[in-house]
Design a protein around this motif. Structure first.
Motif, PDB file in Angstrom:
ATOM      1  N   HIS A  16      -8.536   5.401  -3.871  1.00 20.49           N
ATOM      2  CA  HIS A  16      -7.838   4.313  -3.182  1.00 20.49           C
ATOM      3  C   HIS A  16      -8.903   3.453  -2.511  1.00 20.49           C
ATOM      4  O   HIS A  16      -9.656   3.936  -1.654  1.00 20.49           O
ATOM      5  CB  HIS A  16      -6.851   4.853  -2.133  1.00 20.49           C
ATOM      6  CG  HIS A  16      -6.236   3.742  -1.330  1.00 20.49           C
ATOM      7  ND1 HIS A  16      -6.113   3.778   0.036  1.00 20.49           N
ATOM      8  CD2 HIS A  16      -5.730   2.531  -1.715  1.00 20.49           C
ATOM      9  CE1 HIS A  16      -5.555   2.651   0.456  1.00 20.49           C
ATOM     10  NE2 HIS A  16      -5.309   1.891  -0.582  1.00 20.49           N
ATOM     11  N   VAL A  65      -5.990   2.897  -7.088  1.00 22.32           N
ATOM     12  CA  VAL A  65      -5.113   1.993  -6.342  1.00 22.32           C
ATOM     13  C   VAL A  65      -6.039   1.119  -5.507  1.00 22.32           C
ATOM     14  O   VAL A  65      -6.919   1.635  -4.814  1.00 22.32           O
ATOM     15  CB  VAL A  65      -4.154   2.799  -5.430  1.00 22.32           C
ATOM     16  CG1 VAL A  65      -3.349   1.867  -4.543  1.00 22.32           C
ATOM     17  CG2 VAL A  65      -3.232   3.689  -6.259  1.00 22.32           C
ATOM     18  N   SER A  66      -5.864  -0.198  -5.597  1.00 22.54           N
ATOM     19  CA  SER A  66      -6.847  -1.078  -4.962  1.00 22.54           C
ATOM     20  C   SER A  66      -6.200  -2.339  -4.423  1.00 22.54           C
ATOM     21  O   SER A  66      -5.256  -2.868  -5.006  1.00 22.54           O
ATOM     22  CB  SER A  66      -7.924  -1.446  -6.001  1.00 22.54           C
ATOM     23  OG  SER A  66      -8.837  -2.391  -5.479  1.00 22.54           O
ATOM     24  N   THR A 108      -3.944   4.869   5.988  1.00 28.97           N
ATOM     25  CA  THR A 108      -3.648   5.291   4.608  1.00 28.97           C
ATOM     26  C   THR A 108      -4.219   6.690   4.353  1.00 28.97           C
ATOM     27  O   THR A 108      -3.636   7.459   3.586  1.00 28.97           O
ATOM     28  CB  THR A 108      -4.151   4.270   3.563  1.00 28.97           C
ATOM     29  OG1 THR A 108      -5.513   3.936   3.833  1.00 28.97           O
ATOM     30  CG2 THR A 108      -3.309   3.015   3.599  1.00 28.97           C
ATOM     31  N   LEU A 148       1.195   3.902  -3.037  1.00 29.96           N
ATOM     32  CA  LEU A 148       0.732   5.285  -2.810  1.00 29.96           C
ATOM     33  C   LEU A 148       1.889   6.275  -2.981  1.00 29.96           C
ATOM     34  O   LEU A 148       1.708   7.361  -3.559  1.00 29.96           O
ATOM     35  CB  LEU A 148       0.077   5.413  -1.435  1.00 29.96           C
ATOM     36  CG  LEU A 148      -1.245   4.631  -1.296  1.00 29.96           C
ATOM     37  CD1 LEU A 148      -1.769   4.704   0.133  1.00 29.96           C
ATOM     38  CD2 LEU A 148      -2.306   5.109  -2.283  1.00 29.96           C
ATOM     39  N   GLU A 157     -11.098   8.000  -0.622  1.00 25.58           N
ATOM     40  CA  GLU A 157     -10.576   6.886   0.175  1.00 25.58           C
ATOM     41  C   GLU A 157     -11.746   5.963   0.506  1.00 25.58           C
ATOM     42  O   GLU A 157     -12.602   6.299   1.340  1.00 25.58           O
ATOM     43  CB  GLU A 157      -9.915   7.456   1.444  1.00 25.58           C
ATOM     44  CG  GLU A 157      -9.466   6.434   2.477  1.00 25.58           C
ATOM     45  CD  GLU A 157      -8.118   5.785   2.194  1.00 25.58           C
ATOM     46  OE1 GLU A 157      -7.739   5.662   1.007  1.00 25.58           O
ATOM     47  OE2 GLU A 157      -7.446   5.408   3.163  1.00 25.58           O
ATOM     48  N   LEU A 179      -7.623  10.534  -7.683  1.00 27.74           N
ATOM     49  CA  LEU A 179      -7.203   9.241  -7.140  1.00 27.74           C
ATOM     50  C   LEU A 179      -8.367   8.617  -6.386  1.00 27.74           C
ATOM     51  O   LEU A 179      -9.030   9.285  -5.588  1.00 27.74           O
ATOM     52  CB  LEU A 179      -6.031   9.445  -6.163  1.00 27.74           C
ATOM     53  CG  LEU A 179      -5.608   8.229  -5.326  1.00 27.74           C
ATOM     54  CD1 LEU A 179      -5.023   7.114  -6.201  1.00 27.74           C
ATOM     55  CD2 LEU A 179      -4.575   8.638  -4.257  1.00 27.74           C
ATOM     56  N   ASP A 215      -9.470   0.192  -0.238  1.00 26.98           N
ATOM     57  CA  ASP A 215      -8.875  -0.828   0.632  1.00 26.98           C
ATOM     58  C   ASP A 215     -10.013  -1.516   1.369  1.00 26.98           C
ATOM     59  O   ASP A 215     -10.165  -1.364   2.583  1.00 26.98           O
ATOM     60  CB  ASP A 215      -7.876  -0.175   1.597  1.00 26.98           C
ATOM     61  CG  ASP A 215      -7.173  -1.207   2.484  1.00 26.98           C
ATOM     62  OD1 ASP A 215      -7.182  -2.408   2.139  1.00 26.98           O
ATOM     63  OD2 ASP A 215      -6.627  -0.800   3.531  1.00 26.98           O
ATOM     64  N   GLN A 220       0.844  -1.214   0.000  1.00 23.47           N
ATOM     65  CA  GLN A 220       0.000   0.000   0.000  1.00 23.47           C
ATOM     66  C   GLN A 220       0.865   1.245   0.000  1.00 23.47           C
ATOM     67  O   GLN A 220       0.699   2.149  -0.808  1.00 23.47           O
ATOM     68  CB  GLN A 220      -0.841   0.065   1.286  1.00 23.47           C
ATOM     69  CG  GLN A 220      -2.105  -0.684   1.289  1.00 23.47           C
ATOM     70  CD  GLN A 220      -2.832  -0.484   2.605  1.00 23.47           C
ATOM     71  OE1 GLN A 220      -2.242  -0.177   3.648  1.00 23.47           O
ATOM     72  NE2 GLN A 220      -4.123  -0.695   2.551  1.00 23.47           N
ATOM     73  N   LEU A 260      -1.892   9.602   2.850  1.00 27.58           N
ATOM     74  CA  LEU A 260      -2.262  10.412   1.677  1.00 27.58           C
ATOM     75  C   LEU A 260      -2.297  11.895   2.033  1.00 27.58           C
ATOM     76  O   LEU A 260      -1.890  12.744   1.246  1.00 27.58           O
ATOM     77  CB  LEU A 260      -3.623   9.952   1.141  1.00 27.58           C
ATOM     78  CG  LEU A 260      -3.585   8.606   0.409  1.00 27.58           C
ATOM     79  CD1 LEU A 260      -4.996   8.064   0.198  1.00 27.58           C
ATOM     80  CD2 LEU A 260      -2.873   8.769  -0.937  1.00 27.58           C
ATOM     81  N   TYR A 297      -1.124  -5.808  -4.764  1.00 24.03           N
ATOM     82  CA  TYR A 297      -1.898  -4.571  -4.818  1.00 24.03           C
ATOM     83  C   TYR A 297      -2.076  -4.250  -6.288  1.00 24.03           C
ATOM     84  O   TYR A 297      -1.346  -4.797  -7.127  1.00 24.03           O
ATOM     85  CB  TYR A 297      -1.178  -3.441  -4.067  1.00 24.03           C
ATOM     86  CG  TYR A 297      -2.080  -2.726  -3.084  1.00 24.03           C
ATOM     87  CD1 TYR A 297      -2.643  -3.401  -2.012  1.00 24.03           C
ATOM     88  CD2 TYR A 297      -2.391  -1.380  -3.239  1.00 24.03           C
ATOM     89  CE1 TYR A 297      -3.492  -2.754  -1.121  1.00 24.03           C
ATOM     90  CE2 TYR A 297      -3.235  -0.724  -2.344  1.00 24.03           C
ATOM     91  CZ  TYR A 297      -3.778  -1.423  -1.292  1.00 24.03           C
ATOM     92  OH  TYR A 297      -4.619  -0.788  -0.414  1.00 24.03           O
TER      93      TYR A 297
END
Ligand code: SAM
Length: 159
Positions: free
Chosen positions: A96, A129-130, A42, A18, A34, A94, A98, A14, A46, A153
């Motif tokens: 992200h 991003v996942s 996270t 990132l 997020e 972005l 999670d 992660q 960020l 990731y």
């Protein structure tokens, strides 16, 4: 591999992903989304990497550390599948996500809606991003940093 080893690899991945994309995101307009605030680690990372950027965080319940809790206007509580579609078209730089659980059946259910939601939240050229793979015609897979193994990731760019 123990679950501790697996956790360490996941959070290291992660952080590395990132960090890999943060300079590019810094040069792009649009908020950060997020999905899965959790403890807020996270989110905090960020916030540090992208100072001043609006970060809107989602979770079904607030469980973040007090120092990593977003302002109320940037926190959306509820099921992401129900709350986040209201922000479709926000042109995020972005997303992200999670929100993987490690349970194949739950993650398969999440993957029935997460790729489309992610595509609808991102601007053209924006980055996803996942922790779960996002198969979607508008999300082009991107190379990971060398430190991150394939399938640990996932990184995409919105076409
Ligand atoms: N990235 C976070 C951090 O660094 O602290 C950890 C996120 S944690 C692994 C995942 C979070 O996503 C949990 O807090 C869980 O409640 C939330 N979550 C998972 N699926 C969700 C869903 N469908 N709707 C809302 N929240 C969800």
């Amino acid at each position: 591999m123990s679950r501790l080893d697996s956790f360490i690899r996941r959070v290291t991945a992660q952080r590395d992903v990132l960090d890999h994309i943060s300079a590019e995101v810094a040069g792009m307009d649009g908020p950060v989304i997020e999905l899965g605030l959790g403890n807020g680690r996270t989110f905090d990372h960020l916030r540090e990497r992208l100072p001043g950027r609006r970060i809107i965080a989602f979770d079904r319940a607030l469980a973040a550390h007090g120092t990593s809790t977003p302002d109320p206007e940037d926190l959306v509580i509820g099921e992401i599948r129900e709350t986040a579609p209201a922000m479709a078209g926000i042109d995020a730089a972005l997303v992200h996500a999670d929100i993987g659980t490690g349970y194949a059946d739950k993650d398969a259910a999440t993957l029935t809606w997460l790729p489309e939601l992610t595509a609808r939240l991102l601007r053209s050229g924006g980055i996803a991003v996942s922790g779960l793979p996002l198969e979607h015609s508008e999300l082009a897979p991107q190379p990971l940093p060398a430190s991150v193994s394939q399938d640990r990731y996932f990184l995409y760019r919105r076409k």
